[in-house]
Scaffold this active site. Structure first.
Site, short mmCIF file in Angstrom:
data_model
loop_
_atom_site.label_atom_id
_atom_site.label_comp_id
_atom_site.label_asym_id
_atom_site.label_seq_id
_atom_site.Cartn_x
_atom_site.Cartn_y
_atom_site.Cartn_z
N GLY A 31 29.61 -7.01 3.02
CA GLY A 31 28.30 -7.48 4.03
C GLY A 31 27.35 -6.27 4.00
O GLY A 31 27.25 -5.36 3.62
N TYR A 32 26.32 -6.74 5.00
CA TYR A 32 25.32 -5.77 5.39
C TYR A 32 24.66 -5.37 3.86
O TYR A 32 24.12 -4.37 3.91
CB TYR A 32 25.46 -4.58 6.20
CG TYR A 32 24.54 -4.20 7.30
CD1 TYR A 32 24.08 -4.88 8.12
CD2 TYR A 32 23.66 -2.86 6.58
CE1 TYR A 32 23.08 -4.17 9.05
CE2 TYR A 32 22.63 -2.50 7.49
CZ TYR A 32 22.21 -3.31 8.58
OH TYR A 32 21.18 -2.74 9.53
N GLU A 35 20.23 -3.53 -1.97
CA GLU A 35 20.01 -3.85 -3.42
C GLU A 35 21.19 -3.62 -4.29
O GLU A 35 21.33 -4.14 -5.33
CB GLU A 35 18.76 -3.02 -3.91
CG GLU A 35 17.29 -3.70 -3.70
CD GLU A 35 17.32 -4.98 -4.46
OE1 GLU A 35 17.61 -5.07 -5.66
OE2 GLU A 35 16.85 -6.19 -3.68
N GLY A 36 22.06 -2.61 -3.96
CA GLY A 36 23.24 -2.02 -4.78
C GLY A 36 24.10 -3.52 -4.61
O GLY A 36 24.56 -3.94 -5.92
N HIS A 37 24.66 -4.20 -3.52
CA HIS A 37 25.04 -5.46 -3.75
C HIS A 37 24.33 -6.42 -4.39
O HIS A 37 25.01 -7.37 -5.41
CB HIS A 37 25.24 -6.09 -2.40
CG HIS A 37 26.09 -5.01 -1.30
ND1 HIS A 37 25.51 -4.54 -0.16
CD2 HIS A 37 27.31 -4.99 -1.36
CE1 HIS A 37 26.35 -3.98 0.40
NE2 HIS A 37 27.51 -3.92 -0.20
N SER A 185 23.87 2.32 0.81
CA SER A 185 25.11 2.32 1.38
C SER A 185 24.80 1.36 2.90
O SER A 185 23.63 1.77 3.27
CB SER A 185 25.83 3.51 1.57
OG SER A 185 26.81 3.30 2.48
P1 AMP Z 1 30.83 -2.51 0.10
O1 AMP Z 1 30.09 -3.78 0.92
O2 AMP Z 1 30.14 -1.45 0.60
O3 AMP Z 1 32.13 -2.85 0.29
O4 AMP Z 1 30.50 -2.49 -1.40
C1 AMP Z 1 30.60 -3.84 -2.19
C2 AMP Z 1 30.46 -3.57 -3.57
O5 AMP Z 1 28.95 -3.09 -3.60
C3 AMP Z 1 31.21 -2.39 -4.24
O6 AMP Z 1 31.67 -2.89 -5.48
C4 AMP Z 1 30.48 -1.31 -4.27
O7 AMP Z 1 30.73 -0.24 -5.19
C5 AMP Z 1 29.08 -1.86 -4.38
N1 AMP Z 1 28.07 -0.94 -4.02
C6 AMP Z 1 27.89 -0.52 -2.77
N2 AMP Z 1 26.52 0.39 -2.64
C7 AMP Z 1 26.18 0.53 -3.97
C8 AMP Z 1 25.13 0.97 -4.87
N3 AMP Z 1 24.09 1.84 -4.02
N4 AMP Z 1 24.74 0.55 -6.02
C9 AMP Z 1 25.88 -0.30 -6.59
N5 AMP Z 1 26.76 -0.70 -6.09
C10 AMP Z 1 27.26 -0.69 -4.80
#
Ligand code: AMP
Length: 282
Positions: A31-32, A35-37, A185
């Protein structure tokens, strides 16, 4: 978008999708959302008939001194962000449901979890593989989408899927960055104004490393030293590791020949930031 809060609801929903002969994509997150997610969700939406995003801040992957209690949460905003994207279901399990009293089964991938982030975050990968396998079993997706920002995590999940003969396609997608290069992040939220500027040094160091390799540098020690100088220039950053390693097994390299991964983890204020890139020296 369906909001599914219990394991049983999630299982029933995905069973129906499979019975209808549709393909299902899963995007696991804590969560939170940024754009990466969203890049993972968009990919799943374009590749699969139906997409499930899960949001679960997984207590099992945080160490006792880590940021579980302070991890940023914004469920309502996340929900509003996902809805117009075309996500079909949002899975929001509770910790009590995922880890009921008496829970005692864990998934442990061996060697590759002992390197890089596994050295300083002992609980991390056992927690990640356990929750991801649970999500896989509950949702039973055809494909699951992960970011290369957490490249070690991606490889650990691939290894688990391979070793345990899972019939799920593991898709890795590129790192999404802010305009100044900082990898997006949820933990960037912890950065104060000057820390935020310091944080761009991770990307700068990676770019410098790539440039050195392009100019013919092959010594991992030289590359690591140059990266450290860039990171420590600001005086606010504390390096956890800088690694030049084999991209699959994460063994440290002395000399770069062919493909390599450059990865780093750096503490800036309360945030522990990671970044990486792949390089190839021909
Ligand atoms: P998280 O919520 O941080 O556990 O991330 C969930 C998913 O999003 C994981 O597969 C991460 O690798 C991916 N993710 C997080 N930050 C990025 C980013 N900046 N670019 C691409 N994928 C991301």
């Amino acid at each position: 978008m369906e909001i599914l809060r219990t394991i049983e609801e999630m299982k029933a929903w995905s069973r129906k999708v499979r019975e209808d002969g549709q393909t299902l994509g899963l995007v696991p997150t804590m969560g939170y959302l940024h754009e990466g997610h969203l890049s993972l969700a968009r990919k799943s939406i374009s590749a699969c008939d139906r997409t499930v995003v899960s949001i679960f801040v997984n207590p099992q992957q945080f160490g006792p001194d880590e940021d579980l209690d302070n991890y940023p949460r914004a469920l309502e905003t996340d929900q509003r962000t996902l809805e117009p994207l075309g996500v079909d279901a949002l899975f929001l399990p509770t910790a009590d449901d995922m880890y009921p009293e008496g829970f005692q089964t864990y998934v442990h991938v061996e060697e590759i979890t002992e390197k890089l982030c596994g050295k300083s975050r002992r609980e991390l990968f056992r927690g990640v593989t356990t929750i991801v396998l649970k999500l896989f079993n509950i949702v039973q997706p055809h494909s699951a989408f992960f970011g290369e920002k957490d490249r070690q995590q991606l490889e650990v999940i691939r290894k688990m899927a391979d070793d345990l003969n899972l019939d799920i396609e593991i898709v890795g997608l590129p790192i999404i960055r802010e305009a100044d290069g900082l990898a997006m992040s949820s933990r960037n939220q912890y950065l104060g104004e000057t820390e935020r500027k310091t944080a761009t040094s991770l990307h700068e160091a990676l770019q410098q490393a790539q440039q050195l390799v392009a100019q013919g540098e092959s010594s991992a020690a030289t590359i690591r030293a140059r990266m450290r100088t860039i990171i420590e220039r600001e005086g606010q950053a504390e390096v956890d590791y800088i690694s030049v390693c084999d991209p699959n097994r994460f063994e440290e390299l002395k000399v770069i020949r062919g493909k390599a991964m450059i990865a780093l983890a750096v503490h800036v204020g309360k945030a522990r930031l990671i970044d990486n890139c792949l390089i190839e020296r021909i």
